[in-house]
Motif scaffolding. Structure first.
Motif, PDB file in Angstrom:
ATOM      1  N   LYS A  85       0.827  -1.198   0.000  1.00 52.99           N
ATOM      2  CA  LYS A  85       0.000   0.000   0.000  1.00 52.99           C
ATOM      3  C   LYS A  85       0.870   1.260   0.000  1.00 52.99           C
ATOM      4  CE  LYS A  85      -3.853  -2.426   0.598  1.00 52.99           C
ATOM      5  NZ  LYS A  85      -4.952  -2.477  -0.390  1.00 52.99           N
ATOM      6  N   PHE A  86       0.425   2.263  -0.718  1.00 56.11           N
ATOM      7  CA  PHE A  86       1.089   3.563  -0.742  1.00 56.11           C
ATOM      8  C   PHE A  86       0.138   4.635  -0.220  1.00 56.11           C
ATOM      9  CE2 PHE A  86       4.256   1.552  -3.205  1.00 56.11           C
ATOM     10  CZ  PHE A  86       5.349   2.412  -3.335  1.00 56.11           C
ATOM     11  N   PRO A  87       0.525   5.354   0.824  1.00 57.55           N
ATOM     12  CA  PRO A  87      -0.323   6.467   1.283  1.00 57.55           C
ATOM     13  C   PRO A  87      -0.235   7.623   0.286  1.00 57.55           C
ATOM     14  CG  PRO A  87       1.727   6.441   2.509  1.00 57.55           C
ATOM     15  CD  PRO A  87       1.748   5.222   1.645  1.00 57.55           C
ATOM     16  N   SER A  88      -1.324   8.294   0.047  1.00 60.72           N
ATOM     17  CA  SER A  88      -1.338   9.438  -0.861  1.00 60.72           C
ATOM     18  C   SER A  88      -0.616  10.615  -0.199  1.00 60.72           C
ATOM     19  CB  SER A  88      -2.787   9.809  -1.173  1.00 60.72           C
ATOM     20  OG  SER A  88      -2.838  10.931  -2.031  1.00 60.72           O
ATOM     21  N   PRO A  89       0.189  11.367  -0.950  1.00 62.72           N
ATOM     22  CA  PRO A  89       0.481  11.301  -2.389  1.00 62.72           C
ATOM     23  C   PRO A  89       1.810  10.609  -2.677  1.00 62.72           C
ATOM     24  CG  PRO A  89       1.218  13.407  -1.549  1.00 62.72           C
ATOM     25  CD  PRO A  89       0.730  12.621  -0.353  1.00 62.72           C
ATOM     26  N   CYS A  90       2.268   9.717  -1.805  1.00 59.20           N
ATOM     27  CA  CYS A  90       3.598   9.109  -1.938  1.00 59.20           C
ATOM     28  C   CYS A  90       3.713   8.276  -3.215  1.00 59.20           C
ATOM     29  CB  CYS A  90       3.898   8.235  -0.717  1.00 59.20           C
ATOM     30  SG  CYS A  90       4.005   9.173   0.814  1.00 59.20           S
ATOM     31  N   ASN A  91       4.888   8.343  -3.841  1.00 60.09           N
ATOM     32  CA  ASN A  91       5.153   7.541  -5.038  1.00 60.09           C
ATOM     33  C   ASN A  91       6.457   6.759  -4.947  1.00 60.09           C
ATOM     34  OD1 ASN A  91       7.000   9.624  -5.309  1.00 60.09           O
ATOM     35  ND2 ASN A  91       6.021  10.527  -7.120  1.00 60.09           N
ATOM     36  N   ARG A  92       7.106   6.812  -3.797  1.00 60.75           N
ATOM     37  CA  ARG A  92       8.352   6.074  -3.574  1.00 60.75           C
ATOM     38  C   ARG A  92       8.276   5.330  -2.246  1.00 60.75           C
ATOM     39  NH1 ARG A  92       8.891   7.527  -8.072  1.00 60.75           N
ATOM     40  NH2 ARG A  92      10.765   8.325  -9.146  1.00 60.75           N
ATOM     41  N   CYS A  93       8.976   4.188  -2.196  1.00 58.37           N
ATOM     42  CA  CYS A  93       9.068   3.426  -0.943  1.00 58.37           C
ATOM     43  C   CYS A  93      10.414   2.737  -0.869  1.00 58.37           C
ATOM     44  CB  CYS A  93       7.949   2.387  -0.851  1.00 58.37           C
ATOM     45  SG  CYS A  93       8.007   1.397   0.679  1.00 58.37           S
ATOM     46  N   GLU A  94      11.106   2.923   0.232  1.00 54.03           N
ATOM     47  CA  GLU A  94      12.356   2.201   0.507  1.00 54.03           C
ATOM     48  C   GLU A  94      12.045   1.089   1.504  1.00 54.03           C
ATOM     49  OE1 GLU A  94      15.360   4.854   1.878  1.00 54.03           O
ATOM     50  OE2 GLU A  94      15.727   5.706  -0.114  1.00 54.03           O
ATOM     51  N   ILE A  95      12.187  -0.143   1.056  1.00 56.58           N
ATOM     52  CA  ILE A  95      11.978  -1.301   1.928  1.00 56.58           C
ATOM     53  C   ILE A  95      13.324  -1.646   2.552  1.00 56.58           C
ATOM     54  CG2 ILE A  95      11.212  -3.700   2.079  1.00 56.58           C
ATOM     55  CD1 ILE A  95       9.541  -3.222  -0.434  1.00 56.58           C
ATOM     56  N   LEU A 125       8.402  12.085  -4.524  1.00 54.62           N
ATOM     57  CA  LEU A 125       9.451  12.700  -5.338  1.00 54.62           C
ATOM     58  C   LEU A 125       8.797  13.450  -6.487  1.00 54.62           C
ATOM     59  CD1 LEU A 125      12.504  13.016  -5.796  1.00 54.62           C
ATOM     60  CD2 LEU A 125      12.379  11.016  -7.308  1.00 54.62           C
ATOM     61  N   LYS A 126       8.996  14.767  -6.497  1.00 57.51           N
ATOM     62  CA  LYS A 126       8.411  15.605  -7.542  1.00 57.51           C
ATOM     63  C   LYS A 126       9.369  16.757  -7.831  1.00 57.51           C
ATOM     64  CE  LYS A 126       4.231  18.163  -8.814  1.00 57.51           C
ATOM     65  NZ  LYS A 126       2.880  18.607  -8.386  1.00 57.51           N
ATOM     66  N   ASP A 127       9.689  16.933  -9.128  1.00 54.55           N
ATOM     67  CA  ASP A 127      10.611  17.990  -9.556  1.00 54.55           C
ATOM     68  C   ASP A 127      11.930  17.919  -8.789  1.00 54.55           C
ATOM     69  OD1 ASP A 127       8.626  18.953 -11.284  1.00 54.55           O
ATOM     70  OD2 ASP A 127       7.799  20.267  -9.724  1.00 54.55           O
ATOM     71  N   ASN A 128      12.400  16.673  -8.603  1.00 50.66           N
ATOM     72  CA  ASN A 128      13.671  16.412  -7.919  1.00 50.66           C
ATOM     73  C   ASN A 128      13.672  16.837  -6.452  1.00 50.66           C
ATOM     74  OD1 ASN A 128      15.024  15.230 -10.133  1.00 50.66           O
ATOM     75  ND2 ASN A 128      15.484  17.258 -10.965  1.00 50.66           N
TER      76      ASN A 128
END
Length: 271
Positions: free
Chosen positions: A149-159, A216-219
């Motif tokens: 699952k990804f919480p909004s607005p996250c688009n990255r995950c480090e496991i 991660l958005k616009d670096n």
């Protein structure tokens, strides 16, 4: 001994304690008395002390997973879990602990933050296997936002998967090892992944996992994890077979000798 301060008696007089209250009045309390511990209570107290020591070492060593983002009662929960394990492994007749490979298996599923359980974000069961001196945590393939699952607005995950090491007989531990797998929502599917670690003989190996979310958005990277949201917990614990050998010291910069293993005060579980 009590003393007179010019207005009132302050201190211990007989079996009573005289104190100055906030409103200027004198508070009288019964003095403390020595309570004799029974043999059973002394054993229970000693087990609790060792459980607390081990729990603190685990929390400290796995700080890469916790990062201070744990719920208030977590410390007591881990103390209780380890106390129950040690009580089960303690032989009152021989006054010795007896451990096997799975003695600490109940640590699996322990949550570091009850406000954001790992189990609500990771909908697969990690599998732990020990082959020789190779400890492997296996994650099956996961579909984004189904099993992971990804919480909004996250688009990255480090496991992050980390292992802490303890020899309970000598009361020592060593620096943890960890691996990180980076995934993003654009993948759609995360392939199956094995995290494999070299582990020593005769040691308790405690393995945990953390999901570190970010946007991660616009670096620009914005971290999601905080005191209220930090999906992290223990996946398992295993005691490796064989005889523990204390690794000799290693040479560090400036020619100094440093030990690979470090003492954990009061952790030795001999009696």
């Amino acid at each position: 001994m009590g003393r007179f301060d010019g207005k009132r008696i302050i201190g211990l007089v007989g079996g009573l304690v005289f104190k100055k209250g906030r409103n200027g009045k004198t508070i009288i309390q019964s003095g403390g008395r020595e309570v004799k511990q029974t043999k059973a209570s002394k054993i229970a107290s000693a087990i609790f002390a060792k459980a607390s020591t081990l729990s603190k070492a685990i929390r400290t060593d796995l700080s890469v997973l916790i990062n201070g983002f744990y719920d208030g009662p977590m410390v007591n929960r881990l103390n209780k879990q380890n106390r129950e394990i040690l009580e089960q492994c303690y032989n009152k007749a021989t006054k010795q602990y007896a451990f096997n490979e799975d003695s600490f298996s109940r640590l699996a599923g322990f949550e570091f933050n009850a406000s954001s359980p790992l189990s609500k974000s990771l909908w697969v069961e990690p599998e732990l296997t020990l082959t020789g001196n190779q400890l492997t945590l296996s994650l099956p393939a996961m579909e984004i936002n189904e099993q992971l699952k990804f919480p909004s607005p996250c688009n990255r995950c480090e496991i992050t998967v980390a292992v802490a090491f303890y020899n309970l007989e000598k009361g020592v531990h060593k620096d943890i090892v960890f691996q990180v797998l980076e995934v993003n929502t654009a993948q759609g599917l995360v392939p199956a992944k094995d995290f494999t670690f070299e582990v020593p003989d005769g040691c308790l190996c405690v393995i945990g996992i953390k999901l570190g979310y970010s946007t991660l958005k616009d670096n620009v990277k914005i971290i999601k994890n905080n005191k209220e949201f930090n999906p992290a917990g223990l996946c398992g614990a295993v005691i490796t077979p064989g005889e523990f050998v204390l690794t000799p010291g290693v040479v560090v910069p400036h020619g100094k000798l440093a030990s690979v293993w470090k003492t954990v005060d009061k952790l030795r579980l001999l009696s």
